[in-house]
Scaffold this active site. Sequence first.
Site, short mmCIF file in Angstrom:
data_model
loop_
_atom_site.label_atom_id
_atom_site.label_comp_id
_atom_site.label_asym_id
_atom_site.label_seq_id
_atom_site.Cartn_x
_atom_site.Cartn_y
_atom_site.Cartn_z
N ASP A 257 0.84 -1.19 0.00
CA ASP A 257 0.00 0.00 0.00
C ASP A 257 0.89 1.25 0.00
O ASP A 257 2.07 1.17 0.36
CB ASP A 257 -0.89 -0.04 1.25
CG ASP A 257 -1.58 1.28 1.48
OD1 ASP A 257 -2.28 1.75 0.56
OD2 ASP A 257 -1.38 1.87 2.57
N ASP A 259 -0.08 5.22 0.93
CA ASP A 259 -0.20 6.18 2.04
C ASP A 259 -0.34 5.46 3.38
O ASP A 259 -1.21 4.61 3.55
CB ASP A 259 -1.42 7.08 1.81
CG ASP A 259 -1.32 7.86 0.50
OD1 ASP A 259 -0.19 8.13 0.06
OD2 ASP A 259 -2.37 8.17 -0.09
N CYS A 338 -6.14 3.21 -8.30
CA CYS A 338 -7.55 3.28 -8.68
C CYS A 338 -7.98 4.73 -8.53
O CYS A 338 -7.96 5.28 -7.43
CB CYS A 338 -8.39 2.38 -7.78
SG CYS A 338 -10.15 2.78 -7.89
#
Length: 438
Positions: A257, A259, A338
């Site tokens: 991931d 952030d 996304c």
Amino acid sequence: VNQTVKHLAIVAGGLGTRMSAHSGLPKALIPVGGKPVLQHQIELARTCGFEAVTIFAGHRCEDIRDFIGDGRQFGLQVTVSVEAVPMGNAGAVVENLDRLPATFAVAYGDVMMSVDLAAMARRHTEAGADFTALAHPNDHPYDSDLLEADAEGWVSAVRTYPHPAERYFGNLVNAALYIVENSSLRPWRGRGKVDFTKDIMPSLVAKGARVLAYRSTEYIKDMGTPERLQRVERDLAAGRIPAVPGNAAPAPAVFVDRDGTLNQDPGFLAKADGLRLLPNVGEAVRSLRQGGYRVVVLTNQPVIARGEASFEDVEQIHRKLEWELGKAGAFVDGIYYCPHHPDRGFAGERAELKFDCDCRKPRTGMVEAACADLGLDRGKSWMIGDQTADIELAHRAGLRSVLVQTGAAGQDGKYPASADYIAADLRDAADLILGMPA
Ligand SMILES: [Zn+2]
């Protein structure tokens, strides 16, 4: 399939002066796995359906001529052309354009590669490019020649080393493997020493020619120093340089991931200025890659759908992310984001991105895309993140998961999923994964 590109030009000028064990031997004849690198290249060309190879050798490279002989043993037509004076890496090719076909490939004689040359040539032809360069990320972008390209790969700038201190660039390194239109090189005839990256590519871009960056994660590495040669030898022994391109075993990956996991999560990151890497993430990414994992970033960026950041803002953030990782000797194999968001009805939103997509985590669309693009072995792969959506994604996609205690630290309460493992931060997570049986 009617293959139009069937000729490989190999620029094999240099001597292995930095290679104490092979001092005085042309670099192209340095053995890898007991076979000269030049022979690996010729065999690759034949495997890719090529019919001819021209080797441009320096004036002290009679050894190359002796090695090739009449070339018949290689199963395709091999010609050695000896340049009387050093011509840079492109000069000899340019001066011999009349002996080369309308479109051909160019490689340097000191690289080991497992690149599907036919696929690269097909892309060049279908795109209608004048000049196509293979481009990929590496672990030292700060002292590499870089390309700036749009999403389709069209190059807008060539940034040769050294790079200005205050700037940052995406990690898109010119790997020095080309498909070229003969006609596009003709203006350089009679100029003497010419360099592909310093002279030809920037000039073509400036003239508005169609210069394409062909993004590929296929194997291509030079072996110009003893350390690099050792690394290439190890890669060959480990099966990472398959003789038939594309035949490498699927690679395990660690999906990460963004952030809260790689960088501080300010809750809202819309500009590259605000990007701050968390401590030791470069080291973590580097050790995962050295441990044989591909590293792929997966991030939801609804800021785009909400109209708070543009695609270009997000791309710029990712260029800075790559640049900062590069300073730590690290790179990622891909960054997937996304841009969508399911809930409509906010001021300033982009209606076309407001829908219930398949790529927003915890949905698995980005994992599917990365596995297809990069040839990943999902069963041996992992997900590291700070949010419950990351852990839920891991469950849905069949990945093992590590929840890090940075960022949201799993306290967002959105999904009930529980992680397989918990780690303090990305480096701790990397150590944990590297300590597990594959
Ligand atoms: Zn989406």
